[in-house]
Design a protein around this motif. Structure first.
Motif, PDB file in Angstrom:
ATOM      1  N   LYS A 178      29.346  -4.164  18.133  1.00  0.00           N
ATOM      2  CA  LYS A 178      29.785  -4.980  17.319  1.00  0.00           C
ATOM      3  C   LYS A 178      29.376  -6.405  17.491  1.00  0.00           C
ATOM      4  N   HIS A 179      29.033  -7.522  16.565  1.00  0.00           N
ATOM      5  CA  HIS A 179      28.694  -8.621  16.614  1.00  0.00           C
ATOM      6  C   HIS A 179      29.827  -9.470  17.221  1.00  0.00           C
ATOM      7  N   ALA A 180      29.580 -10.505  18.170  1.00  0.00           N
ATOM      8  CA  ALA A 180      30.785 -11.403  18.452  1.00  0.00           C
ATOM      9  C   ALA A 180      30.451 -13.086  17.860  1.00  0.00           C
ATOM     10  N   CYS A 181      31.695 -13.144  17.266  1.00  0.00           N
ATOM     11  CA  CYS A 181      31.738 -14.696  16.935  1.00  0.00           C
ATOM     12  C   CYS A 181      32.250 -15.395  17.834  1.00  0.00           C
ATOM     13  N   ASN A 213      37.077  -7.218  10.314  1.00  0.00           N
ATOM     14  CA  ASN A 213      35.823  -7.094   9.697  1.00  0.00           C
ATOM     15  C   ASN A 213      34.856  -6.734  10.744  1.00  0.00           C
ATOM     16  N   GLN A 214      35.398  -5.756  11.690  1.00  0.00           N
ATOM     17  CA  GLN A 214      34.501  -4.975  12.576  1.00  0.00           C
ATOM     18  C   GLN A 214      33.609  -6.069  13.376  1.00  0.00           C
ATOM     19  N   HIS A 215      34.216  -7.376  13.764  1.00  0.00           N
ATOM     20  CA  HIS A 215      33.615  -8.063  14.783  1.00  0.00           C
ATOM     21  C   HIS A 215      34.562  -8.375  15.978  1.00  0.00           C
ATOM     22  N   VAL A 216      33.895  -8.847  16.934  1.00  0.00           N
ATOM     23  CA  VAL A 216      34.810  -9.336  18.196  1.00  0.00           C
ATOM     24  C   VAL A 216      34.705 -10.782  18.054  1.00  0.00           C
ATOM     25  N   PHE A 217      35.798 -11.417  18.829  1.00  0.00           N
ATOM     26  CA  PHE A 217      36.034 -12.855  18.629  1.00  0.00           C
ATOM     27  C   PHE A 217      35.989 -13.300  19.982  1.00  0.00           C
ATOM     28  N   VAL A 218      35.137 -14.328  20.241  1.00  0.00           N
ATOM     29  CA  VAL A 218      34.975 -14.760  21.637  1.00  0.00           C
ATOM     30  C   VAL A 218      35.139 -16.648  21.685  1.00  0.00           C
ATOM     31  N   PRO A 219      36.375 -16.991  22.261  1.00  0.00           N
ATOM     32  CA  PRO A 219      36.856 -18.348  22.266  1.00  0.00           C
ATOM     33  C   PRO A 219      35.955 -18.918  23.341  1.00  0.00           C
ATOM     34  N   PRO A 269      31.573 -21.087   8.891  1.00  0.00           N
ATOM     35  CA  PRO A 269      30.681 -20.171   9.915  1.00  0.00           C
ATOM     36  C   PRO A 269      31.119 -20.072  11.369  1.00  0.00           C
ATOM     37  N   ALA A 270      30.606 -19.205  11.846  1.00  0.00           N
ATOM     38  CA  ALA A 270      30.521 -19.066  13.425  1.00  0.00           C
ATOM     39  C   ALA A 270      29.877 -19.945  14.177  1.00  0.00           C
ATOM     40  N   ASP A 271      30.219 -20.611  14.990  1.00  0.00           N
ATOM     41  CA  ASP A 271      29.435 -21.373  16.053  1.00  0.00           C
ATOM     42  C   ASP A 271      28.111 -20.725  16.476  1.00  0.00           C
ATOM     43  N   LEU A 272      28.393 -19.701  16.952  1.00  0.00           N
ATOM     44  CA  LEU A 272      27.357 -18.746  17.305  1.00  0.00           C
ATOM     45  C   LEU A 272      27.759 -17.319  17.037  1.00  0.00           C
ATOM     46  N   LEU A 273      26.836 -16.447  16.473  1.00  0.00           N
ATOM     47  CA  LEU A 273      26.815 -15.045  16.290  1.00  0.00           C
ATOM     48  C   LEU A 273      26.033 -14.269  17.223  1.00  0.00           C
ATOM     49  N   VAL A 274      26.816 -13.343  18.014  1.00  0.00           N
ATOM     50  CA  VAL A 274      26.018 -12.845  19.157  1.00  0.00           C
ATOM     51  C   VAL A 274      25.746 -11.186  18.667  1.00  0.00           C
ATOM     52  N   PHE A 275      24.610 -10.961  18.403  1.00  0.00           N
ATOM     53  CA  PHE A 275      24.431  -9.435  17.641  1.00  0.00           C
ATOM     54  C   PHE A 275      24.583  -8.563  18.622  1.00  0.00           C
ATOM     55  N   GLY A 276      25.466  -7.298  18.375  1.00  0.00           N
ATOM     56  CA  GLY A 276      25.582  -6.340  19.252  1.00  0.00           C
ATOM     57  C   GLY A 276      26.249  -6.395  20.637  1.00  0.00           C
TER      58      GLY A 276
END
Length: 344
Positions: free
Chosen positions: A232-235, A276-282, A220-227
């Protein structure tokens, strides 16, 4: 504070600076009291103090302190910064520093590495440590030995418990290793919630995996930030590293460890998120509290949200300071878990 308290200053070192700052800061009061007394404003003591500063700080313009109209608005802060810069630059010349000491000093200069020092203790926000934890984290940052030297790690049996605690904060088999990651994640999630940003912890997204191992490593994503970006949601994926692990005699670059960790996370997950239409934020941080560029960008944006939603100007302190304290609390828990009972 910018070096975590390294090098406590004596009254002899700061006496002249404090004297000049006090006089310059009270120019208006002096003028009001002594206006008709005939007392010369620049007495001999003050002139000698200015001459001393001009010699000890050759690159600093001390002339403005000789007149009420040209004195800086914050003389104490101005002189304190000048004194600090002089001491920081001369550390290597004044003391015979080891490679580790040089590396730690550079780490303590990292972005936001000192934020935790100004946190106000609030138990409800998790902004508190026990005396043992606080002593442990200060010893770690000040390079004060905590463990018996050359004692084999009783958990992993693969390395020595170095006396400064470096193995204790990066050994994956020691109790509490995952605690630091989970605690910082929980605090970040709470910061987002209090800022009015919708997010979910440990959110199943069905595509975060190691490209080399396929779906067997689905997580899973540690945090999923919506919109978060363009609808797009951010993982958000957190990772904590020890910048001194495997320290060599040469080639140390402060901040390299968190930037490398950030880059690895991007290589591993960014494409899958984009597909998958999400953005990734390390979100990479190290054991001294320094943050990688993407983590700073995320928190800066959160700060703006907090600032726009309240009249207080302390939003940035709330965001960065609280997160910095969470990192140090997690590191302290790891250090205390391996402290000998006699030293607790």
């Amino acid at each position: 504070m910018r070096l975590g308290g390294l090098g406590l200053l004596s009254a002899r070192e700061v006496g002249v600076y404090a004297f000049v700052a006090s006089r310059a800061q009270s120019y208006v009061l002096q003028d009001h009291i002594l206006r008709n007394s005939g007392v010369v404003k620049l007495d001999v003591d003050y002139q000698q103090a200015l001459e001393y500063l001009s010699v000890s700080l050759p690159d600093f313009d001390i002339g403005g302190f000789s007149n009420m109209d040209t004195a800086p608005p914050k003389p104490q802060k101005t002189l304190a910064n000048a004194l600090f810069d002089k001491i920081a630059q001369s550390l290597g010349e004044t003391f015979d520093l080891s490679q580790r000491q040089k590396a730690v000093i550079e780490c303590l200069k990292g972005p936001h590495a000192q934020d935790f020092l100004t946190v106000i203790p609030i138990e409800g926000l998790g902004q508190c440590m026990s005396a043992v934890e606080y002593r442990a984290i200060l010893k770690y940052r000040l390079m004060i030995p905590m463990y018996p030297e050359d004692e084999t790690c009783p958990i992993c049996r693969k390395a020595c418990m170095d006396k400064y605690g470096e193995h204790a904060v990066h050994c994956k088999e020691l109790p509490g290793f995952k605690y630091r990651h989970d605690w910082v994640r929980d605090v970040l999630g709470d910061i987002l919630r209090r800022a009015g940003i919708s997010a979910k912890k440990e959110a199943p997204v069905n595509f975060l995996t190691d490209p080399m191992e396929g779906r067997s490593t689905l997580r899973p994503a540690d945090l999923l930030v919506f919109g978060w970006t363009g609808g797009k949601h951010a993982c958000v994926d957190l990772t904590g590293v020890s910048p001194l692990a495997g320290l060599r005699e040469s080639g140390f670059v402060a901040g390299q460890a968190i930037r490398k960790a950030e880059s690895k996370k991007v290589d591993k997950h960014a494409k899958a998120c984009a597909d998958n239409q999400h953005v990734f934020v390390p979100f990479a941080f190290d054991t001294f509290g320094s943050l990688a560029p993407e983590a700073i960008r995320l928190l800066t944006r959160v700060h703006k949200v907090v600032h726009n939603s309240c009249s207080s100007t302390g939003g940035q302190g709330f965001v960065f300071n609280r997160l910095g304290f969470a990192i140090q609390k997690g590191v302290a828990a790891q250090l205390v878990a391996r402290l000998p009972a006699l030293l607790m």
